[in-house]
Write a protein that holds these residues in place. Structure first.
Motif, PDB file in Angstrom:
ATOM      1  N   TRP A  31      13.456  15.233   8.359  1.00  0.00           N
ATOM      2  CA  TRP A  31      12.819  15.892   7.218  1.00  0.00           C
ATOM      3  C   TRP A  31      11.881  16.992   7.718  1.00  0.00           C
ATOM      4  O   TRP A  31      10.668  16.836   7.721  1.00  0.00           O
ATOM      5  N   GLN A  32      12.460  18.101   8.131  1.00  0.00           N
ATOM      6  CA  GLN A  32      11.672  19.255   8.579  1.00  0.00           C
ATOM      7  C   GLN A  32      10.989  19.896   7.362  1.00  0.00           C
ATOM      8  O   GLN A  32      11.657  20.386   6.451  1.00  0.00           O
ATOM      9  N   LYS A  34       9.614  22.410   4.783  1.00  0.00           N
ATOM     10  CA  LYS A  34       9.965  23.808   4.560  1.00  0.00           C
ATOM     11  C   LYS A  34       9.345  24.308   3.261  1.00  0.00           C
ATOM     12  O   LYS A  34       9.436  23.663   2.217  1.00  0.00           O
ATOM     13  N   ASP A  63       8.507  25.159   8.375  1.00  0.00           N
ATOM     14  CA  ASP A  63       9.404  26.294   8.163  1.00  0.00           C
ATOM     15  C   ASP A  63       8.950  27.089   6.943  1.00  0.00           C
ATOM     16  O   ASP A  63       8.419  26.513   5.979  1.00  0.00           O
ATOM     17  N   ASP A  88      16.995  21.404  -4.416  1.00  0.00           N
ATOM     18  CA  ASP A  88      17.458  21.565  -3.040  1.00  0.00           C
ATOM     19  C   ASP A  88      16.626  20.672  -2.121  1.00  0.00           C
ATOM     20  O   ASP A  88      15.438  20.924  -1.908  1.00  0.00           O
ATOM     21  N   PRO A  89      17.215  19.630  -1.540  1.00  0.00           N
ATOM     22  CA  PRO A  89      16.442  18.715  -0.689  1.00  0.00           C
ATOM     23  C   PRO A  89      15.964  19.355   0.605  1.00  0.00           C
ATOM     24  O   PRO A  89      15.097  18.798   1.281  1.00  0.00           O
ATOM     25  N   ARG A  90      16.492  20.543   0.937  1.00  0.00           N
ATOM     26  CA  ARG A  90      16.043  21.233   2.155  1.00  0.00           C
ATOM     27  C   ARG A  90      14.739  21.988   1.927  1.00  0.00           C
ATOM     28  O   ARG A  90      14.091  22.415   2.888  1.00  0.00           O
ATOM     29  N   VAL A  91      14.349  22.155   0.664  1.00  0.00           N
ATOM     30  CA  VAL A  91      13.114  22.860   0.302  1.00  0.00           C
ATOM     31  C   VAL A  91      12.091  21.826  -0.159  1.00  0.00           C
ATOM     32  O   VAL A  91      12.345  21.066  -1.082  1.00  0.00           O
ATOM     33  N   ASN A  92      10.938  21.827   0.478  1.00  0.00           N
ATOM     34  CA  ASN A  92       9.931  20.809   0.168  1.00  0.00           C
ATOM     35  C   ASN A  92       8.732  21.336  -0.597  1.00  0.00           C
ATOM     36  O   ASN A  92       7.960  20.554  -1.148  1.00  0.00           O
ATOM     37  N   LYS A 117       7.091  19.215  -5.576  1.00  0.00           N
ATOM     38  CA  LYS A 117       7.184  20.402  -4.715  1.00  0.00           C
ATOM     39  C   LYS A 117       6.066  21.396  -5.000  1.00  0.00           C
ATOM     40  O   LYS A 117       6.079  22.527  -4.502  1.00  0.00           O
ATOM     41  N   THR A 281       6.593  16.759   1.553  1.00  0.00           N
ATOM     42  CA  THR A 281       7.795  16.332   2.281  1.00  0.00           C
ATOM     43  C   THR A 281       7.834  14.816   2.404  1.00  0.00           C
ATOM     44  O   THR A 281       8.883  14.184   2.197  1.00  0.00           O
TER      45      THR A 281
END
Length: 297
Positions: A31-32, A34, A63, A88-92, A117, A281
């Motif tokens: 879980w980077q 971002k 990020d 989008d799970p890549r955007v926190n 978020k 996150t």
């Protein structure tokens, strides 16, 4: 007496170092953290803030992606963009840069960001949670200002504090945060009959109005802490200069501690944004694991 300058850069650096450790731990778990910054139209006014956020994110292990959209982008299109980022799970975390074009009401966009978020702490749910002393994702500037006060050798319980300015995202949240810590708080605004009467009785004064020179030394109790949140651009014979809401020269002769502008609340606010990114996150990771964890049948 000469006030001690509060080093916001040092406080912010310490907080970012702590955030970097947490961000690295989350990244190792897949879980980077971002952040996505959303700007609309002419971005020149926000460019400095975006660059600073990018720099601070990099140092905190977060990020950062800046997205710019044309000025003619409609409100409906922007809400659709935010809904896509929400899913989008890549955007926190989502940051909405100001100013926005006249046809885009900022409060509508803030409400469109999912509370999980809302790293700026601007969603009504985020601000409302402060009433219940839930500080998961609080408004960054308000949280930063209170964190600065907590670094001083003052006992928060029973501390007399005056907050000058009652905006929904700074003044009011500061008051609730301080009450949650046990302080006795007075909030002044444009209808307050004598701001000086209240500020002179306070052990700590917060000012967030947007009026340079509003607070002067004769409005302070000797030895009081002054947290100046104002950011104003003024013209001087030497050229444009950034100043706060306090008259630094006179206030520094009376106060015990004072935040400079720039270099005071600002760096801690950006570090708080990074802390919120990591907290968001973590909360999203816990949410997904709770919702999709495999259970024994």
């Amino acid at each position: 007496m000469r006030a001690a300058l509060i080093d916001g850069k040092a406080i912010g650096a310490k907080l970012r170092a702590e955030v970097a450790v947490q961000a690295n731990k989350l990244a190792n778990e897949g879980w980077q953290p971002k952040l996505v910054s959303v700007s609309v139209g002419d971005t020149s006014a926000a460019e400095l803030y975006v660059r600073n956020q990018q720099k601070q994110a990099n140092s905190a292990g977060v990020d950062f992606e800046a997205r710019n959209y044309p000025a003619e982008t409609s409100l409906e299109q922007l809400i659709g963009i935010l809904q896509g980022l929400n899913g989008d799970p890549r955007v926190n975390g989502i940051i909405i840069q100001r100013p926005l074009p006249d046809h885009i009401p900022v409060k509508v966009l803030q409400k469109a960001v999912h509370p999980l978020k809302d790293v700026e702490g601007m969603h009504p749910a985020s601000i409302g949670n402060i009433v219940y002393n839930d500080l998961a994702l609080g408004p960054c500037t308000a949280v930063a200002a209170v964190e600065i006060l907590k670094t001083l050798p003052l006992q928060m319980e029973g501390l007399n504090v005056t907050v000058i300015g009652h905006s929904e995202i700074v003044g009011k949240p500061i008051a609730f945060l301080l009450m949650g810590l046990g302080a006795t708080v007075t909030v002044c605004h444009h209808m307050t009959r004598s701001v000086a009467m209240h500020s002179r009785a306070a052990d700590a004064v917060f000012v967030a109005v947007g009026k340079p020179g509003l607070v002067t030394g004769d409005m302070l109790k000797p030895g009081a802490a002054l947290i100046d949140i104002g950011i104003n651009r003024i013209d001087t014979p030497e050229g444009p200069r950034t100043v706060g809401d306090a008259d630094m020269a006179s206030c520094a002769e009376v106060a015990g501690w004072i935040t400079p502008v720039p270099g005071g609340v600002g760096p801690v606010t950006v570090a708080t944004l990074m802390k919120n990114a990591v907290l968001a996150t973590q909360m999203q990771m816990d949410h997904y694991r709770g919702a999709y964890a495999q259970t024994d049948v």
